[in-house]
Design a protein around this motif. Structure first.
Motif, PDB file in Angstrom:
ATOM      1  N   SER A  84       7.174   5.095  -1.566  1.00 56.25           N
ATOM      2  CA  SER A  84       6.214   4.647  -2.563  1.00 56.25           C
ATOM      3  C   SER A  84       5.610   3.328  -2.105  1.00 56.25           C
ATOM      4  O   SER A  84       6.340   2.396  -1.758  1.00 56.25           O
ATOM      5  CB  SER A  84       6.902   4.462  -3.918  1.00 56.25           C
ATOM      6  N   VAL A  85       4.276   3.246  -2.094  1.00 59.29           N
ATOM      7  CA  VAL A  85       3.575   2.027  -1.675  1.00 59.29           C
ATOM      8  C   VAL A  85       2.471   1.714  -2.677  1.00 59.29           C
ATOM      9  O   VAL A  85       1.645   2.575  -2.991  1.00 59.29           O
ATOM     10  CB  VAL A  85       2.963   2.178  -0.272  1.00 59.29           C
ATOM     11  N   THR A  86       2.468   0.498  -3.197  1.00 59.16           N
ATOM     12  CA  THR A  86       1.366  -0.002  -4.010  1.00 59.16           C
ATOM     13  C   THR A  86       0.706  -1.135  -3.245  1.00 59.16           C
ATOM     14  O   THR A  86       1.353  -2.142  -2.945  1.00 59.16           O
ATOM     15  CB  THR A  86       1.864  -0.518  -5.371  1.00 59.16           C
ATOM     16  N   SER A  87      -0.557  -0.972  -2.896  1.00 56.89           N
ATOM     17  CA  SER A  87      -1.233  -1.977  -2.083  1.00 56.89           C
ATOM     18  C   SER A  87      -2.307  -2.692  -2.892  1.00 56.89           C
ATOM     19  O   SER A  87      -2.864  -2.132  -3.835  1.00 56.89           O
ATOM     20  CB  SER A  87      -1.874  -1.328  -0.848  1.00 56.89           C
ATOM     21  N   PRO A  88      -2.625  -3.944  -2.519  1.00 55.30           N
ATOM     22  CA  PRO A  88      -3.657  -4.691  -3.259  1.00 55.30           C
ATOM     23  C   PRO A  88      -5.055  -4.136  -3.039  1.00 55.30           C
ATOM     24  O   PRO A  88      -5.950  -4.395  -3.844  1.00 55.30           O
ATOM     25  CB  PRO A  88      -3.529  -6.112  -2.690  1.00 55.30           C
ATOM     26  N   SER A  89      -5.265  -3.345  -1.975  1.00 53.25           N
ATOM     27  CA  SER A  89      -6.596  -2.803  -1.721  1.00 53.25           C
ATOM     28  C   SER A  89      -6.787  -1.424  -2.336  1.00 53.25           C
ATOM     29  O   SER A  89      -7.832  -1.119  -2.918  1.00 53.25           O
ATOM     30  CB  SER A  89      -6.860  -2.731  -0.210  1.00 53.25           C
ATOM     31  N   ASP A  90      -5.763  -0.566  -2.251  1.00 53.29           N
ATOM     32  CA  ASP A  90      -5.932   0.807  -2.706  1.00 53.29           C
ATOM     33  C   ASP A  90      -5.459   1.044  -4.141  1.00 53.29           C
ATOM     34  O   ASP A  90      -5.871   2.011  -4.769  1.00 53.29           O
ATOM     35  CB  ASP A  90      -5.187   1.761  -1.765  1.00 53.29           C
TER      36      ASP A  90
END
Length: 539
Positions: free
Chosen positions: A178-184
């Motif tokens: 699981s990845v939460t990115s500031p761009s996507d």
């Protein structure tokens, strides 16, 4: 746990981390991962915004075999996709193609990873590969040009510099990156529905079903390599899941009867990371949201992240045949923009059921071939109570401290101290004792992984008041074990009255006195806790 804040705080945490000992627990092996990829750009958050560039793809050898999938619509241990790319593991060979293309190409692997990968998971701009001994390897920039794809075996405290760890649990269909990115992804939502910026870095974790499926252990590349960090599962942590998927901090679980729950959760957003995030147990109504994490952290006129963390949401049953493979994907920037998928059949045709996170009905898309996974006994009625694990054995009680104490949970929040690293037993050791209030709290089956559970406060004259005990995990600087042990485990939390109990303060003298004298007139009061298998200390 991935956010950047004041350098002085970062230095303080790094200094504390220098005391780390050898990691322990089932998610760590002393043999070590393959040695040829010790460093990579995944260790340098946040990464560039997604482009989907294909530059460099033509240098990858064409895959000419016959085992590649014709479509990739579900995330499994051998098939993965994001907004731009598809990946498949054919034998030990990793192949890829753009989402809209037909030609597969072979991804060149570092020499030490060739013929070793047995499972993959992908989210946002990261892909993890698992080798035959369970070690985790991360390929970064997977939303970028293939020229920028690179691997690292590093994982764990401090700041993604530990030499690596193995996958917790290792249940097929029971783990996901699981990845939460500031761009996507950019933002997340607290329990009050308020939107918060996700920070200047990424929130990366691998949740994994462990034990009987009721425990969800997560590996975070910024936390110690142990199995002590858990997401409290549905139904008080007792729901026994068979399948798990995750994306953008949203988890999707299902049991053997097709009962499904979702939850958006991360170490940072749940209240544990007071080094980099600002939280409050009180309503933030009337305060504006901040535009970025730095402002939110330091400007007290802006809304903090309201706790407790949002709980699990039950999803509607699927009106048809389903299989054990579940998938959740992020469909674009913004909160709650997720799609749920479950492999299955409709009228004998293979495909997958799907809906948006908040939708009330399921649609169906037909595909070729056999649905991935194994058939599920999908009953029309809810049967989640038939898959409950036994409650944990820890029944604890503690004296509630006097609210006239010099240091309590509220003060630690007010002064901006990273209070999720402060064990209340330490306060006593340095002489900051708290007199007893005369009230005592009792909690049955205290599971530290759970977010909220019922408890009882007994007044000085023996009256009983039903309360809620909220908690969030503390930030540990060294490896630990899951659950409660003889070693104190520090948490943060709050004692709260539900709306009905709080309304009784006008007619119930015991509740009125408790609210006036201990709750200081409020419906919720922050505390810090320290728990072992036999004792509980509250400040």
């Amino acid at each position: 746990m991935k956010s950047l804040r004041a350098p002085s705080l970062l230095l303080a945490v790094a200094t504390a981390a220098s005391l780390l000992t050898t990691p322990i627990g089932g998610g760590y092996s002393h043999a070590g991962p393959a040695s040829c990829v010790p460093f990579g750009t995944a260790q340098l958050p946040p990464g560039a915004p997604a482009t989907g560039s294909r530059a460099g793809l033509s240098t990858f050898p064409r895959y000419t075999g016959t085992s590649a999938p014709s479509r990739v619509e579900m995330r499994t241990e051998t098939t993965q996709f994001n907004l731009h790319w598809e990946f498949a593991l054919v034998g030990h060979r990793l192949i890829t193609r753009p989402r809209s293309a037909s030609q597969w190409r072979t991804v060149p692997l570092p020499s030490c990873l060739r013929d070793r990968l047995v499972a993959i998971s992908l989210d946002d701009d990261e892909l993890v590969g698992i080798d035959d001994r369970g070690w985790i390897y991360t390929m970064d920039n997977v939303n970028q040009s293939p020229r920028l794809w690179n691997w690292t075996s590093a994982w764990g405290a401090m700041l993604w510099t530990a030499p690596g760890r193995t996958l917790p649990g290792r249940k097929v269909g029971g783990w996901a990156l699981s990845v939460t990115s500031p761009s996507d992804n950019r933002a997340y939502q607290d329990i009050a529905g308020r939107v918060h910026p996700s920070g200047q870095a990424k929130m990366t974790m691998i949740p994994s079903l462990t034990g009987d499926g009721s425990r969800i252990t997560y590996a975070d590349p910024w936390l110690p390599n142990d199995n002590s960090y858990e997401v409290g599962g549905p139904l008080g942590g007792r729901f026994q899941a068979r399948s798990l998927s995750a994306a953008a901090s949203t988890m999707f679980v299902m049991n053997k009867f097709g009962d499904m729950f979702t939850r958006t959760f991360d170490f940072d957003s749940s209240g544990s990371d007071s080094v980099f995030f600002r939280y409050s147990w009180e309503s933030q109504r009337g305060k504006p949201s901040a535009d970025n994490l730095m402002v939110e952290t330091w400007d007290r006129s802006k809304a903090a992240v309201q706790l407790p963390a949002p709980d699990w949401t039950r999803q509607p049953k699927i009106p048809g045949e389903i299989f054990s493979t579940v998938t959740v994907i992020a469909t674009g920037p913004g909160v709650e923009r997720r799609e749920l998928r479950v492999a299955g059949r409709r009228d004998g045709v293979a495909g997958f059921w799907h809906k948006s996170l908040q939708a009330s009905t399921w649609g169906f898309t037909a595909t070729d071939g056999t649905p991935p996974g194994t058939p599920v006994e999908n009953s029309a009625s809810d049967r989640s109570s038939e898959t409950l694990a036994p409650p944990v054995p820890w029944n604890l009680s503690a004296s509630l401290p006097s609210r006239k104490a010099f240091v309590d949970g509220q003060l630690l929040i007010d002064i901006g101290l990273p209070y999720s690293v402060v064990d209340p037993r330490l306060l006593d050791r340095v002489g900051l004792h708290a007199p007893k209030s005369g009230y005592r709290l009792y909690v049955t089956a205290f599971d530290p992984a759970a977010t909220t559970r019922p408890a009882v406060v007994v007044t000085p004259d023996g009256k009983r008041i039903d309360v809620l005990l909220h908690t969030a995990d503390g930030m540990r600087m060294s490896p630990s074990k899951p659950g409660l042990t003889s070693v104190p485990r520090q948490l943060v939390g709050a004692v709260a009255l539900d709306d009905e109990a709080f309304a009784r303060r006008g007619s119930d003298p015991a509740v009125r006195a408790f609210v006036r004298d201990w709750m200081k007139g409020k419906q919720i009061t922050p505390i810090t806790l320290s728990a072992t298998t036999t004792s509980l200390v509250i400040r």
